[in-house]
Design an enzyme around this catalytic site. Structure first.
Site, PDB file in Angstrom:
ATOM      1  NE  ARG A  62      -3.887   0.589   1.927  1.00  0.00           N
ATOM      2  CZ  ARG A  62      -5.112   0.656   2.458  1.00  0.00           C
ATOM      3  NH1 ARG A  62      -5.338   1.375   3.547  1.00  0.00           N
ATOM      4  NH2 ARG A  62      -6.123   0.002   1.909  1.00  0.00           N
ATOM      5  CG  HIS A  96      -8.516   0.186  -2.694  1.00  0.00           C
ATOM      6  ND1 HIS A  96      -7.743  -0.911  -2.351  1.00  0.00           N
ATOM      7  CD2 HIS A  96      -9.149   0.557  -1.530  1.00  0.00           C
ATOM      8  CE1 HIS A  96      -7.907  -1.184  -1.071  1.00  0.00           C
ATOM      9  NE2 HIS A  96      -8.752  -0.314  -0.547  1.00  0.00           N
ATOM     10  CD  GLN A 111     -12.971  -1.972  -0.530  1.00  0.00           C
ATOM     11  OE1 GLN A 111     -12.248  -1.914   0.462  1.00  0.00           O
ATOM     12  NE2 GLN A 111     -14.194  -2.493  -0.481  1.00  0.00           N
ATOM     13  CG  ASP A 124     -13.594   6.423  -0.892  1.00  0.00           C
ATOM     14  OD1 ASP A 124     -13.542   6.292   0.359  1.00  0.00           O
ATOM     15  OD2 ASP A 124     -12.592   6.303  -1.624  1.00  0.00           O
ATOM     16  CB  CYS A 182     -14.013   1.102   0.187  1.00  0.00           C
ATOM     17  SG  CYS A 182     -13.425   2.802   0.307  1.00  0.00           S
ATOM     18  NE  ARG A 222     -10.647  -5.266   0.602  1.00  0.00           N
ATOM     19  CZ  ARG A 222      -9.785  -4.311   0.947  1.00  0.00           C
ATOM     20  NH1 ARG A 222     -10.180  -3.319   1.708  1.00  0.00           N
ATOM     21  NH2 ARG A 222      -8.526  -4.323   0.530  1.00  0.00           N
TER      22      ARG A 222
HETATM   23  N1   CP Z   1     -11.279  -0.211   2.575  1.00  0.00           N
HETATM   24  C1   CP Z   1     -10.018  -0.216   2.999  1.00  0.00           C
HETATM   25  O1   CP Z   1      -9.071  -0.407   2.217  1.00  0.00           O
HETATM   26  O2   CP Z   1      -9.867  -0.018   4.332  1.00  0.00           O
HETATM   27  P1   CP Z   1      -8.512   0.173   5.117  1.00  0.00           P
HETATM   28  O3   CP Z   1      -7.930   1.504   4.687  1.00  0.00           O
HETATM   29  O4   CP Z   1      -8.885   0.138   6.559  1.00  0.00           O
HETATM   30  O5   CP Z   1      -7.573  -0.935   4.737  1.00  0.00           O
HETATM   31  N1  NVA Z   2     -10.011   6.652  -1.308  1.00  0.00           N
HETATM   32  C1  NVA Z   2      -9.633   6.226   0.021  1.00  0.00           C
HETATM   33  C2  NVA Z   2      -9.862   4.767   0.181  1.00  0.00           C
HETATM   34  C3  NVA Z   2      -9.522   4.229   1.548  1.00  0.00           C
HETATM   35  C4  NVA Z   2      -9.719   2.755   1.653  1.00  0.00           C
HETATM   36  C5  NVA Z   2      -8.184   6.579   0.274  1.00  0.00           C
HETATM   37  O1  NVA Z   2      -7.359   6.387  -0.621  1.00  0.00           O
HETATM   38  O2  NVA Z   2      -7.879   7.060   1.356  1.00  0.00           O
END
Ligand code: CP
Ligand code: NVA
Length: 299
Positions: A100, A127, A130, A218, A258, A286
Site C-alpha cells: 500500500r 484500489h 477492494q 467514498d 469501502c 475483503r
Molecule cells: N477499505 C479499505 O481499504 O480499508 P482500510 O484503509 O482500513 O484498509
Molecule cells: N479513497 C480512500 C480509500 C480508503 C480505503 C483513500 O485512498 O484514502
C-alpha cells in the site's frame, strides 16, 4: 515471471470472473488452504489501514502462511532506502509482497525489481482488491450483473478509477457523479471504454443515483490529501449519500462504501446504519477476495 495484481485492467475478463467466483466458493466453504505453507508474505504499508492489513494477514494465515508487516517508520524505507533495493532483499526471504503506497509507479518499480508476486493493496490511482471485493459483494446478490446500474457519488479517486476498470471486466453499467475538478483519470476512462466499459460521467449526484441498484461513495479527501480537506468539503457539498438521494434509486437499492466512512460528510449515519447498507458484508468479503487473489498470484 511472477504473477502480479496491480490493476483490474491488467487481468482478462475470464480471470476477473474466476477470482470473484473463487472468492464466493471460498467464503461458502470457510476455506483453509496450503498455498502459503512454509511461505511468507511481506506487507509494506506506507499508509494507514484497518481492513486491508487485517484481511491480508488473516488470508495468508488461512492459506497456511506467515506475514511480516512493515511500515517506513520502523524500516529503512523511512530512511530513504530505495524500493528497488527493498524489493530485491524481500525476494531473498519471502514469497509475496502486498503493498500500500502513494504513486502507482512505486508498485510498478517493486514489480520490476521483485522476483515474487506483488499485490496492490491501494495506491493513489487504484484500489483493485477492494473493488474486486465490491463486485463479489454485488454478485452474491445479483449473479447476473448485466442489468445492474452502479452509481458512484463523489471523488474521482483511486476507488472510482478501479470501479471504471471493473466496468471493463464485468457487464454492469456505471454512472459517476463527480464535482468539476474531481473527475476520475481520463486515461483510465479511455482505456476502460475502449474495452467495452459502459461508463457515464455526470455532475449531478441525483442523475447518477437515478434507478441505480448499487450506490457507492467514498471519503472526499483520501489518504495523502488531508491538507485539502477544507476546500474539498466546499467542492463536494451536495455529494452526500442520504435518504433523499436513495429515494431516486431503484427499489431495494444497496449502499456500498469501502470504509472508513466519514458520517455526515459523504454518507449520513442513517444510511450507514440503515437497511440499504451492505458495508460490513463488503468489509467481510475483503478476506475472501484476498484469499482468491493470493491463491491466483501464487499459482
Ligand atoms: N477499505 C479499505 O481499504 O480499508 P482500510 O484503509 O482500513 O484498509
Ligand atoms: N479513497 C480512500 C480509500 C480508503 C480505503 C483513500 O485512498 O484514502
Amino acid at each position: 515471471m511472477p504473477r502480479n495484481f496491480l490493476r483490474i485492467l491488467d487481468v482478462d475478463n475470464d480471470t476477473a470472473a474466476a477470482l470473484v467466483a473463487r472468492a464466493i466458493e471460498m467464503k461458502k466453504a470457510a476455506f483453509r488452504g496450503a498455498t502459503f505453507a512454509g511461505k511468507h508474505a511481506v506487507l509494506i504499508f506506507e499508509k494507514a489501514s484497518t481492513r486491508t492489513r487485517l484481511s491480508f494477514e488473516v488470508a495468508v494465515h488461512q492459506l497456511g502462511g506467515q506475514t511480516i508487516f512493515m511500515t517506513p517508520h520502523e524500516s529503512q524505507l523511512g530512511r530513504s532506502e530505495p524500493l528497488r533495493d527493498t524489493a530485491r532483499v524481500i525476494s531473498r526471504y519471502a514469497d509475496c509482497i502486498v503493498v500500500r503506497t502513494f504513486g502507482q509507479e512505486k508498485v510498478e518499480e517493486l514489480v520490476r525489481y521483485a522476483d515474487v508476486p506483488v499485490v496492490n493493496a491501494l495506491t493513489d490511482s487504484y484500489h483493485p482488491c477492494q473493488v474486486l471485493c465490491d463486485v463479489m459483494t454485488m454478485t452474491e446478490r445479483t449473479p447476473d450483473l448485466s442489468g445492474v446500474k452502479v452509481a458512484w457519488i463523489g471523488d474521482g479517486n483511486n476507488m472510482a478509477n478501479s470501479w471504471i476498470s471493473a466496468a471493463a471486466r464485468f457487464p454492469f453499467a456505471l454512472t459517476l457523479a463527480c464535482p468539476e475538478g474531481y473527475d476520475p483519470d481520463a486515461a483510465v476512462l479511455a482505456e476502460a471504454r475502449a474495452q467495452g466499459a459502459r461508463v457515464d460521467l455526470v455532475r449531478d449526484p441525483y442523475e447518477a443515483a437515478d434507478g441505480a441498484h448499487y450506490v457507492n461513495t467514498d471519503v472526499w479527501a483520501s489518504m495523502g490529501q488531508e491538507a485539502e480537506q477544507k476546500e474539498r468539503e466546499a467542492a463536494f457539498a451536495g455529494f452526500i449519500v442520504d435518504d433523499e438521494l436513495l429515494a431516486r434509486a431503484a427499489a431495494g437499492v444497496k449502499v456500498m462504501h469501502c470504509l472508513p466512512a466519514h458520517r455526515g460528510e459523504e454518507i449520513t449515519d442513517a444510511v450507514m446504519e440503515g437497511p440499504a447498507s451492505i458495508v460490513f458484508d463488503q468489509a467481510e468479503n475483503r478476506l475472501h477476495i484476498q484469499k482468491a487473489i493470493l491463491e491466483w498470484v501464487m499459482a
